[in-house]
Design a protein around this motif. Structure first.
Motif: not given
Lengths: 292, 370
Positions: A183, A185-192, A196, A200
């Protein structure tokens, strides 16, 4: 075949009877004092002197409650518990919220943003759970003095936040361990970024453990006597200290009904919190208990 | 300059080398498969491309930028995870637009992109649901939607199908392939499943123990495996490996095979004389099951075809074909024959070996000889 079922059913029934019997007994054991407290607080002094401890009040009235709240003597002044009740509220609420928030951030860092030595740090933090109150009294008094917040609400908040951190960190860390890394990792790639993702993604998942932390901290901080009696004085004392003073005031007649009402008033907020959020408590405590 | 190039990339954790010098390069629009058994380093390599793991040495370029020290958000990539990693507290719509919102795409534009993505993946009716209300296949689709919404220059897939059941996996495989063809995106796709690798890949890198064993097109890897590992890993049922002695045969060489009471020497027609130095020694003779079939009476009999009569020890009907197991040089060898021609276990069967694609390996180094 039929017989087999028969014996199994009988055994089952006996087991149930024992289980429920024990539960009723334990309930009775725990509820009895509460019953006595409530009934006594509704009786008049005369009735208490004359009657049976377990009998129901003949003429239930709230006089004792009123006195406990606004006019009972706690030492020299006779203004009841009201002021002290709000004293408690004024430092318990910030202490609970701050320690919960910091615990959440700690848990987030210790699971999702591990660094060299983070496990060691967590281990050391856990030692905090096992340090008795008495051990920290003197060093804490010096610290509060040095910080210039001795004998103030801020000081009491600080003490309770520091002491509660070990527990809240443990709660949040063990809860967050069960949230998959992917989760974040996905958010990091999304740019968060760090905050944040916390705000979020992680916080919205944390409701059960926030409830656990709040109930735990609220109960601990509200019920605390030692820190209250040591680090505050006079008008700023918490309700637990005031209750002690009220019960131990030695002038005049011993008013059991007022004592009982005062004790219940002091206990009501924690009861209220547990009743409102209790079902989340057990759920949140067991979540994350498997992985550790 | 490729869309992605990986140059001598190494990774070590506390002194243990996990990736031992990886070199790969793909062009824009290609789908690169990283395939290998678990623990081969394929997922680590993907994490490093994503920027979730650091590179110990070497260089990773996306387009013409070296990205070694860029954070994931600055690499212009999107990733689909094995567990899908959908944000549980957000609706499908919010999941898809989260990355856009962070990149400060306007509300109206976000809305348009979400609609377009939902249309492409046919998830329009799911937009207001939470991930917990979706089935595995739907979650998979949403995860892909989240990736394509940002229109990155590189997509990373980390075993995206391994949590799905067999039927759904085949469906989604087709969809991913269609999506790739339609959008022309560059994709790096990690899997441990060799069928996924063969069907999806433009290029395959077969990995084992932190090294790329072979890098090429699916057909190159299937027909010309570089070593015993690659030959055995790709293909199902896997290639037969028969230990066999090399003997002189006419002007060339052959391999000696024994089955039942019979002994055969098959000409090594595909070896091009490379077996000369192995005369009298043992090699591993590799032949795929589909290259051993029932004997066809007419035509097709050339120098590269050899026939033999062998006793059947077991049959496995698969429907379209029947797999027949026969003992050769002490190994059970799998042959793929037409069900109508398969004989019962215990009987002898006339088999025909297509030797034009047979391969030969050094039993010690496991490298390909010919």
């Amino acid at each position: 075949m039929a017989e087999l079922f028969q014996t199994r059913n009988t055994g089952h029934t006996i087991g149930r009877v024992i289980v429920y019997g024990l539960l009723v007994l334990v309930c009775f054991y725990y509820l009895m004092p509460l019953f006595v407290m409530v009934t006594t607080s509704l009786k008049s002094l005369d009735e208490i002197r004359a009657g049976n401890l377990l009998s129901l009040p003949q003429d239930p009235n709230l006089d004792a409650w009123g006195k406990a709240w606004s006019s009972a003597c706690t030492g020299v002044q006779c203004e009841g518990l009201a002021g002290f009740f709000w004293n408690s509220v004024s430092f318990v609420v910030p202490a609970v919220l701050i320690s919960t928030l910091i615990g959440a951030v700690n848990g987030y860092v210790l699971t999702m943003w591990r660094f060299r030595g983070s496990d060691l740090l967590f281990g050391l933090l856990m030692i905090g759970c096992f340090i008795p109150f008495q051990v920290v009294l003197l060093p804490m008094a010096r610290t509060l003095g040095a910080m210039g917040i001795a004998n103030s609400t801020a000081g009491l908040v600080f003490v309770h936040v520091v002491y509660g951190l070990a527990f809240t960190t443990l709660f949040f860390r063990n809860y967050y361990v069960t949230i998959p890394d992917e989760l974040v990792k996905a958010a990091k790639i999304d740019g968060a970024g760090f905050w944040l993702i916390f705000r979020r993604i992680i916080l919205p998942l944390s409701a059960p453990i926030i409830v656990v932390s709040i109930i735990w901290q609220f109960t601990q901080v509200w019920n605390d006597f030692l820190f209250g009696v040591v680090f505050s004085s006079g008008e700023r004392q918490p309700i637990t200290v005031a209750l002690n003073n009220l019960v131990n005031t030695s002038t005049g007649v011993k008013e059991y009904n007022v004592d009982m009402a005062a004790a219940i008033i002091a206990a009501l907020p924690t009861l209220f919190v547990y009743v409102v959020a209790g079902k989340y408590f057990v759920r949140g405590l067991t979540a994350g208990a498997v992985k550790g | 300059m490729g869309a992605l190039s990986i140059r001598d990339v190494r990774k070590s954790y506390q002194g243990t080398e996990i990736l031992k010098g990886i070199n790969l390069e793909i062009e824009k629009g290609e789908l690169l498969i990283l395939v290998g058994p678990s623990g081969c380093g394929k997922s680590t390599l993907l994490s490093m491309i994503a920027g979730l793991d650091t590179v110990t040495s070497g260089e990773i370029r996306i387009g013409d930028r070296v990205v070694n020290n860029l954070s994931p958000k600055d690499r212009d990539i999107a990733m689909v995870f094995q567990s899908y990693a959908l944000y549980p507290s957000m609706t499908v719509r919010e999941n898809i637009s989260f990355g856009l919102e962070i990149r400060k795409v306007g509300k109206a534009e976000q809305q348009k992109i979400v609609e377009r993505v939902a249309h492409t993946l046919q998830i329009g009716h799911l937009l207001d649901r939470k991930p917990s209300q979706l089935s595995g296949g739907q979650r998979q689709r949403v995860a892909m939607g989240r990736a394509i919404a940002r229109d990155p220059s590189l997509f990373l897939f980390d075993e995206p199908l391994s949590n799905l059941d067999a039927k759904l996996r085949v469906e989604m495989r087709v969809e991913i392939k269609q999506l790739h063809q339609r959008m022309g995106t560059t994709i790096v796709y990690v899997t441990h499943d060799q069928i996924e690798a063969m069907t999806l890949g433009d290029k395959i890198a077969v990995m084992k123990a932190g090294e790329v064993q072979q890098f090429g097109t699916p057909q190159q890897i299937y027909d010309n495996p570089a070593n015993l590992f690659v030959a055995g890993f790709m293909g199902s049922p896997s290639m037969n490996f028969i230990p066999a002695r090399v003997e002189a045969m006419g002007s060339g060489h052959g391999v000696r095979l024994e089955s039942g009471a019979n002994t055969y020497v098959f000409p090594a027609v595909s070896a091009n004389g490379k077996l000369k130095s192995w005369e009298g020694k043992e090699v591993v003779f590799g032949i795929r099951p589909e290259q051993i079939t029932h004997k066809v009476e007419s035509g097709l009999v050339g120098e590269h075809m050899a026939t033999a009569t062998m006793p059947i020890s077991l049959t496995e009907p698969t429907g379209p074909d029947t797999l027949v197991l026969v003992p050769v040089n002490g190994r059970e060898v799998t042959c793929r024959v037409h069900p109508a021609h398969a004989r019962a276990p215990g009987e002898n069967m006339d088999l025909m070996f297509d030797l034009s694609k047979a391969v030969y390996f050094d039993p010690a180094s496991e490298l390909r000889i010919a």
